[in-house]
Write a protein that holds these residues in place. Structure first.
Motif, PDB file in Angstrom:
ATOM      1  N   VAL A 162      11.124  13.992  13.952  1.00  0.00           N
ATOM      2  CA  VAL A 162      11.137  13.515  15.333  1.00  0.00           C
ATOM      3  C   VAL A 162      12.096  14.344  16.166  1.00  0.00           C
ATOM      4  CG1 VAL A 162      11.727  11.571  16.836  1.00  0.00           C
ATOM      5  CG2 VAL A 162      10.480  11.158  14.707  1.00  0.00           C
ATOM      6  N   ASN A 163      13.281  14.557  15.638  1.00  0.00           N
ATOM      7  CA  ASN A 163      14.286  15.347  16.337  1.00  0.00           C
ATOM      8  C   ASN A 163      13.785  16.753  16.643  1.00  0.00           C
ATOM      9  OD1 ASN A 163      17.060  14.456  17.040  1.00  0.00           O
ATOM     10  ND2 ASN A 163      16.897  13.492  15.020  1.00  0.00           N
ATOM     11  N   GLY A 203       0.805  -1.220   0.000  1.00  0.00           N
ATOM     12  CA  GLY A 203       0.000   0.000   0.000  1.00  0.00           C
ATOM     13  C   GLY A 203       0.839   1.272   0.000  1.00  0.00           C
ATOM     14  N   ARG A 204       1.990   1.193  -0.703  1.00  0.00           N
ATOM     15  CA  ARG A 204       2.874   2.356  -0.850  1.00  0.00           C
ATOM     16  C   ARG A 204       3.095   3.073   0.481  1.00  0.00           C
ATOM     17  NH1 ARG A 204       3.497   5.359  -4.727  1.00  0.00           N
ATOM     18  NH2 ARG A 204       3.585   4.580  -6.800  1.00  0.00           N
ATOM     19  N   PRO A 205       3.680   2.391   1.476  1.00  0.00           N
ATOM     20  CA  PRO A 205       3.864   3.030   2.782  1.00  0.00           C
ATOM     21  C   PRO A 205       4.744   4.276   2.679  1.00  0.00           C
ATOM     22  CG  PRO A 205       5.142   1.007   2.620  1.00  0.00           C
ATOM     23  CD  PRO A 205       4.248   1.038   1.424  1.00  0.00           C
ATOM     24  N   GLN A 206       4.471   5.241   3.520  1.00  0.00           N
ATOM     25  CA  GLN A 206       5.261   6.475   3.584  1.00  0.00           C
ATOM     26  C   GLN A 206       5.661   6.666   5.038  1.00  0.00           C
ATOM     27  OE1 GLN A 206       5.328   9.222   1.041  1.00  0.00           O
ATOM     28  NE2 GLN A 206       4.698   7.668  -0.425  1.00  0.00           N
ATOM     29  N   GLN A 207       6.852   7.177   5.273  1.00  0.00           N
ATOM     30  CA  GLN A 207       7.166   7.490   6.661  1.00  0.00           C
ATOM     31  C   GLN A 207       6.387   8.749   7.016  1.00  0.00           C
ATOM     32  OE1 GLN A 207      11.206   8.389   7.557  1.00  0.00           O
ATOM     33  NE2 GLN A 207      11.496   9.656   5.748  1.00  0.00           N
ATOM     34  N   SER A 208       5.917   8.741   8.252  1.00  0.00           N
ATOM     35  CA  SER A 208       5.004   9.822   8.578  1.00  0.00           C
ATOM     36  C   SER A 208       5.769  11.076   8.947  1.00  0.00           C
ATOM     37  CB  SER A 208       4.089   9.345   9.702  1.00  0.00           C
ATOM     38  OG  SER A 208       4.220  10.145  10.819  1.00  0.00           O
ATOM     39  N   SER A 209       5.407  12.166   8.288  1.00  0.00           N
ATOM     40  CA  SER A 209       5.870  13.452   8.785  1.00  0.00           C
ATOM     41  C   SER A 209       4.609  14.230   9.173  1.00  0.00           C
ATOM     42  CB  SER A 209       6.716  14.195   7.742  1.00  0.00           C
ATOM     43  OG  SER A 209       6.142  14.066   6.481  1.00  0.00           O
ATOM     44  N   ASP A 210       3.519  13.425   9.339  1.00  0.00           N
ATOM     45  CA  ASP A 210       2.245  13.949   9.821  1.00  0.00           C
ATOM     46  C   ASP A 210       2.455  14.304  11.294  1.00  0.00           C
ATOM     47  OD1 ASP A 210      -0.167  14.286  10.956  1.00  0.00           O
ATOM     48  OD2 ASP A 210      -1.005  12.342  10.359  1.00  0.00           O
ATOM     49  N   THR A 211       2.593  15.602  11.580  1.00  0.00           N
ATOM     50  CA  THR A 211       3.061  15.997  12.911  1.00  0.00           C
ATOM     51  C   THR A 211       2.044  15.733  14.010  1.00  0.00           C
ATOM     52  OG1 THR A 211       2.474  18.245  12.291  1.00  0.00           O
ATOM     53  CG2 THR A 211       4.806  17.688  12.265  1.00  0.00           C
ATOM     54  N   ALA A 214       8.027   3.428  18.909  1.00  0.00           N
ATOM     55  CA  ALA A 214       6.570   3.546  19.029  1.00  0.00           C
ATOM     56  C   ALA A 214       5.932   3.790  17.654  1.00  0.00           C
ATOM     57  CB  ALA A 214       6.214   4.675  19.980  1.00  0.00           C
ATOM     58  N   ALA A 215       6.675   4.476  16.765  1.00  0.00           N
ATOM     59  CA  ALA A 215       6.143   4.763  15.422  1.00  0.00           C
ATOM     60  C   ALA A 215       6.460   3.629  14.456  1.00  0.00           C
ATOM     61  CB  ALA A 215       6.713   6.072  14.908  1.00  0.00           C
ATOM     62  N   LYS A 216       6.991   2.529  15.004  1.00  0.00           N
ATOM     63  CA  LYS A 216       7.357   1.352  14.209  1.00  0.00           C
ATOM     64  C   LYS A 216       8.289   1.713  13.037  1.00  0.00           C
ATOM     65  CE  LYS A 216       3.699  -1.671  15.565  1.00  0.00           C
ATOM     66  NZ  LYS A 216       2.850  -0.768  16.377  1.00  0.00           N
ATOM     67  N   GLY A 217       9.191   2.629  13.310  1.00  0.00           N
ATOM     68  CA  GLY A 217      10.182   2.988  12.297  1.00  0.00           C
ATOM     69  C   GLY A 217       9.627   3.820  11.162  1.00  0.00           C
ATOM     70  N   GLN A 218       8.368   4.185  11.257  1.00  0.00           N
ATOM     71  CA  GLN A 218       7.745   4.859  10.122  1.00  0.00           C
ATOM     72  C   GLN A 218       7.753   6.379  10.241  1.00  0.00           C
ATOM     73  OE1 GLN A 218       4.599   3.071   8.200  1.00  0.00           O
ATOM     74  NE2 GLN A 218       5.650   1.128   8.360  1.00  0.00           N
ATOM     75  N   ALA A 233      -0.004  13.169  14.465  1.00  0.00           N
ATOM     76  CA  ALA A 233       0.147  11.790  14.935  1.00  0.00           C
ATOM     77  C   ALA A 233       1.455  11.655  15.704  1.00  0.00           C
ATOM     78  CB  ALA A 233       0.117  10.830  13.757  1.00  0.00           C
ATOM     79  N   LEU A 234       2.503  12.264  15.148  1.00  0.00           N
ATOM     80  CA  LEU A 234       3.815  12.184  15.771  1.00  0.00           C
ATOM     81  C   LEU A 234       3.802  12.846  17.147  1.00  0.00           C
ATOM     82  CD1 LEU A 234       6.948  12.979  13.586  1.00  0.00           C
ATOM     83  CD2 LEU A 234       6.613  11.165  15.257  1.00  0.00           C
ATOM     84  N   GLU A 235       3.152  13.990  17.208  1.00  0.00           N
ATOM     85  CA  GLU A 235       3.115  14.721  18.486  1.00  0.00           C
ATOM     86  C   GLU A 235       2.450  13.895  19.579  1.00  0.00           C
ATOM     87  OE1 GLU A 235       3.065  19.474  18.342  1.00  0.00           O
ATOM     88  OE2 GLU A 235       1.860  18.558  16.768  1.00  0.00           O
TER      89      GLU A 235
END
Ligand code: ADP
Ligand code: ZN
Ligand code: MG
Length: 493
Positions: free
Chosen positions: A484-485, A427-435, A474-478, A437-439
């Protein structure tokens, strides 16, 4: 190893080995060298035969033009001088799989002479030239089969399909100074021949066969010692091992006051030892004489030029160009040129990838290990060079992380599928830079580790790495490591 080889290291260091190799390579012509029988491997026994290759009285050989072109191309690739005229000769001997009683070969006037192959030198960066004495054309003999048919305990069967298949014999000067150097020479030789396309060099099918001649002499002595010849070894690694054994055997023999007898020996790979097979025949035993049924072979300047135009870029030149063009290392280039087809694929992929160097890096860091772990070669990788290039671009653009790439590669190997296909399936995974969810994840991690937060705020900034690790887990490497930094620094600040 056996006690016979336990002579002191010091004694062995006072001798040096001298090695010369004779390599037979089968040419990939469709038909035999002196008749129009097929050369196809694996045909039913004795079906690809005719009066010429069976040596029936009165049948006359007609030279295959393609065989001459292939042999000449190979000789040129091995830096040989091609003789304008060469002479076919009869090499007479008796063997059940040689119905004519002689083999048509070339003797004192071979097709080509004075060549060389460069190998990496043992001492460092410079290359060492191993001389090639001659390259000549000859016909193959038949095959004696000692197993695999009814009653094979007592009988030997003869298959003459191979009789008359074109070969070149490539004879080296006694310039090779160690078993490792012999291995290098053979590897380079095979690579060059494969690039020219004149043979498939398949050792299992007998398309490449190497005999190793070896002697030892006290270091500093000019005169060569008496040699033995090790025949019928079916891999380069075994040739190296056989030479190691044989060199030690000869030194021990001399050290204990004996002499080496000139003989042909066989290597037993299970025992790692060589055994005497027969005393070596001398050239005069073969009663060579010019083949009366064939004219001298003339390869004139015009024909030579035509053949030279068929010469592809050879491995050494290609590696240099690839280092230059793609900014990759010598070592990368070495791995990527193990075969012409792999190099072609890499170059096709590298020209479309945004960063060719990353493609080469991924081959080294992610592909080779997985390929080797399965006990296969890079050519059998489910991920093609195109696939590597596609994945490199995704990392390059920040769409996927290095961790995601590793996981996707694992899936490719599990499913035996190429990268683009698996990337779609997932499903064409993308690493999330969706802040947002990250926050959320970061808030949880910060809340769960009050002691580390205190330390950070007290000035121990290096503990940021701990938080990054927790968040990535926690983000499973995604998650995008950079986001993140940044977010963490802000939260903890
Ligand atoms: P032969 O007549 O026994 O076939 P050649 O002179 O044709 O011997 O050489 C066959 C191969 O053996 C060549 O590759 C050559 O370099 C190598 N050779 C010749 N003499 C020696 C030696 N004394 N020690 C090791 N290799 C040798
Ligand atoms: Zn035939
Ligand atoms: Mg010889």
């Amino acid at each position: 190893m056996s006690s016979a080889l336990d002579t002191s290291v010091a004694a062995h260091a006072t001798y040096e080995p001298v090695i010369g190799l004779e390599v037979h390579v089968q040419l990939l012509t469709a038909t035999k060298i002196f008749c129009s029988c097929s050369t196809r491997f694996g045909a039913a026994p004795n079906t690809n035969v005719c009066p010429v290759c069976l040596g029936m009285p009165g049948a006359l050989p007609v030279l295959n033009r393609k065989a001459v072109e292939f042999a000449t191309l190979a000789a040129m690739a091995l830096n040989c001088r091609v003789n304008e005229a060469s002479i076919f000769a009869r090499k007479n001997y008796f063997y059940p799989d040689l119905p004519k009683g002689y083999q048509i070969s070339q003797y004192d006037k071979p097709l080509a002479e004075h060549g060389f192959i460069e190998v990496p030198s043992a001492t460092g960066k410079n290359k060492k030239k191993i001389g090639i004495t001659r390259v000549h054309l000859e016909e193959d003999a038949g095959k004696s089969l000692h197993e695999g048919f009814p009653d094979s305990e007592q009988k030997t069967a003869i298959d003459l399909n191979r009789t008359g298949v074109p070969l070149i014999e490539i004879v080296s000067e006694p310039d090779i100074a160690s078993p490792d150097e012999a291995y290098e020479y053979l590897t380079r030789l095979k690579e060059i021949i494969l690039y020219t396309g004149v043979s498939d060099c398949n050792m299992e099918e007998g398309s490449l066969r190497a005999d190793a001649n070896v002697s030892v002499r006290p270091r500093g002595q000019h005169k060569l010692g008496t040699k033995t010849e090790i025949k019928n070894v079916n891999s380069f690694r075994f040739i190296r091992d056989a030479l190691v054994y044989e060199i030690a055997r000869q030194i021990d023999l001399l050290e204990s006051g004996g002499t080496v007898s000139q003989e042909t020996r066989l290597y037993n790979s299970h025992e790692g030892k060589t055994y005497a097979m027969r005393s070596k025949e001398q050239a005069h035993d073969y009663r060579y004489f010019p083949e009366p049924d064939l004219l001298p072979l003339v390869v004139d300047e015009k024909w030579k030029a035509e053949i030279a135009r068929m010469m592809p870029e050879l491995p050494e030149a290609r590696r240099a160009r690839m280092v230059q063009n793609y900014g990759i290392t010598e070592y990368d280039a070495q791995v990527l040129t193990v075969s012409k087809s792999l190099a072609d694929q890499f170059e096709a992929a590298a020209t479309v990838a945004s960063n060719p160097k990353r493609v080469a890096n991924l081959v080294q860091s992610e592909l080779m290990g997985r390929v080797k772990a399965r006990g296969t070669e890079i050519e059998q990788s489910p991920i093609s060079m195109k696939g590597v290039a596609a994945s490199a671009d995704l990392v390059e653009s920040g769409a996927i992380s290095g961790k995601m790439l590793k996981d996707l590669y694992d899936l490719c190997f599990e499913r035996g599928k190429d990268f683009p296909e698996v990337y779609e399936e997932e499903g064409r995974p993308q690493q999330s830079s969706d802040t947002s969810a990250l926050e959320k994840i970061i808030d949880q991690v910060v809340a769960a580790n009050p002691r580390q937060v205190e330390q950070y705020r007290a000035g121990k900034k290096t503990i940021l790495g701990f938080f990054v690790g927790q968040v990535m887990r926690a983000a499973k490497g995604q998650a995008n490591p950079q986001s993140v930094n940044e977010l963490l620094a802000k939260k903890l600040g």
